[in-house]
Design a protein around this motif. Structure first.
Motif, mmCIF file in Angstrom:
data_model
loop_
_atom_site.group_PDB
_atom_site.id
_atom_site.type_symbol
_atom_site.label_atom_id
_atom_site.label_comp_id
_atom_site.label_asym_id
_atom_site.label_seq_id
_atom_site.Cartn_x
_atom_site.Cartn_y
_atom_site.Cartn_z
ATOM 1 N N UNK A 1 0.816 -1.220 0.000
ATOM 2 C CA UNK A 1 0.000 0.000 0.000
ATOM 3 C C UNK A 1 0.849 1.270 0.000
ATOM 4 N N UNK A 2 2.108 1.161 0.398
ATOM 5 C CA UNK A 2 2.973 2.336 0.426
ATOM 6 C C UNK A 2 3.220 2.912 -0.962
ATOM 7 N N UNK A 3 2.940 2.128 -2.012
ATOM 8 C CA UNK A 3 3.133 2.574 -3.394
ATOM 9 C C UNK A 3 1.840 3.063 -4.031
ATOM 10 N N UNK A 4 0.811 3.319 -3.232
ATOM 11 C CA UNK A 4 -0.501 3.676 -3.785
ATOM 12 C C UNK A 4 -0.453 4.943 -4.634
ATOM 13 N N UNK B 1 3.947 -6.508 -4.877
ATOM 14 C CA UNK B 1 3.703 -7.558 -3.881
ATOM 15 C C UNK B 1 3.803 -7.064 -2.448
ATOM 16 N N UNK B 2 2.999 -7.663 -1.570
ATOM 17 C CA UNK B 2 3.361 -7.678 -0.156
ATOM 18 C C UNK B 2 4.419 -8.768 -0.039
ATOM 19 N N UNK B 3 5.602 -8.401 0.377
ATOM 20 C CA UNK B 3 6.696 -9.359 0.356
ATOM 21 C C UNK B 3 6.619 -10.328 1.533
ATOM 22 N N UNK C 1 -4.699 1.239 7.381
ATOM 23 C CA UNK C 1 -4.374 0.075 6.542
ATOM 24 C C UNK C 1 -3.144 -0.640 7.092
ATOM 25 N N UNK C 2 -2.126 0.138 7.449
ATOM 26 C CA UNK C 2 -0.900 -0.434 8.004
ATOM 27 C C UNK C 2 -1.176 -1.090 9.351
#
Length: 297
Positions: free
Chosen positions: A28-31, A47-49, A203-204
């Motif tokens: 979500x940090x790249x939204x 991806x969520x890694x 979200x986080x």
């Protein structure tokens, strides 16, 4: 990695770019970047890694070493049928992108890293070196020397920890005794300004309340293992590279960056550590302009 990817033909098939988040972040940090990259014609893979969100969280600490984490990115390319892609990393995501370029250079077309520059391997394993320089309370060292201690405190105080961590324009204060991440998890007062809205922060918080922090902290617990794993590889990154620094980031710039990354362009933005969150439009402009120049050559 979460294997539940869409089977549909992705938009902009054939022009892949993979966005790799840091700690303690989330896809979500790249939204703010995804719509701009899609509009520019890129097939954006976010991806969520491993250890984050709904992705797998193995119990074995060594399952989070550089070979496994870069292997996940290679598996993503294989899944979508790509030989290579452009990769963008922030913080720990940048560390994995640097590692991918060293371990699997044929799978990396271009790379863009934010905050964390290339890390010279040196003669001493990283945790040992950091302990000598910064002491046992430095959080990299603490995570390794006292496994499980910070994890439990962060898990218990996920809301407060993330709320206190995601700040910008934080005034200078003398360091407090103790481990900084534990201090943040317990602090009743936040300094500076919030990096994101309450909606976005939620979200986080929700993600880490579900997953806990251990999987993500296990990335730190492989730093010395990674030091050994990288011991035999060519240390030079030869792909076209963009390094984006935050001028007010606590992570220092690397003066010898061009010695290890000869095809690097460097940009500094007037912000702190959370670059793509603090300066989303400027980050987008910087990335897209650089990619356009690379594609034109």
């Amino acid at each position: 990695m979460n294997s539940k990817f869409s089977k549909l033909v992705p938009k902009n098939k054939g022009k892949p770019i993979v966005l790799c988040h840091g700690w303690p972040e989330h896809a979500y940090s790249w939204r703010h970047q995804v719509p701009a990259l899609v509009a520019a014609g890129y097939h954006v893979i976010v991806p969520n890694q491993r250890g984050y969100g709904n992705s797998s969280r193995p119990d074995d600490v060594t399952a989070y070493d550089i070979e496994h984490l870069t292997g996940d990115l290679v598996a993503l390319l294989d899944y979508y049928g790509y030989q290579d892609a452009s990769f963008v990393g922030h913080d720990w995501g940048a560390a994995i992108v640097w590692g991918l370029a060293l371990l699997n250079p044929s799978r990396v077309d271009k790379l863009i890293n934010l905050s964390l520059p290339y890390q010279e391997r040196g003669e001493t394993p990283w945790i040992e070196f950091l302990e000598q320089i910064l002491g046992s309370d430095y959080y990299f060292v603490h995570f390794n020397r006292q496994p499980g201690v910070a994890d439990a405190i962060l898990d218990k105080n996920a809301d407060r920890f993330l709320r206190n961590l995601y700040r910008k324009n934080v005034p200078f204060r003398a360091p407090e005794p103790g481990m900084v991440m534990i201090n943040l998890a317990k602090a009743e007062r936040a300094f500076g300004e919030p990096v994101m809205s309450e909606h976005d922060l939620a979200v986080y918080i929700s993600a880490f309340e579900k997953s806990g922090f251990t999987g993500s902290i296990n990335w730190y617990r492989n730093l010395d293992r990674n030091w050994y794993l990288l011991g035999e590889v060519d240390p030079i990154v030869r792909q076209p590279t963009l390094m984006i620094y935050g001028d007010r980031d606590v992570i220092p710039k690397f003066e010898k960056l061009a010695d290890f990354v000869p095809n690097v362009d460097v940009v500094s933005l007037n912000c702190g550590h959370w670059i793509q969150e603090e300066k989303p439009e400027k980050t987008n402009q910087t990335i897209l302009n650089w990619l356009a120049r690379q594609d034109a050559t």
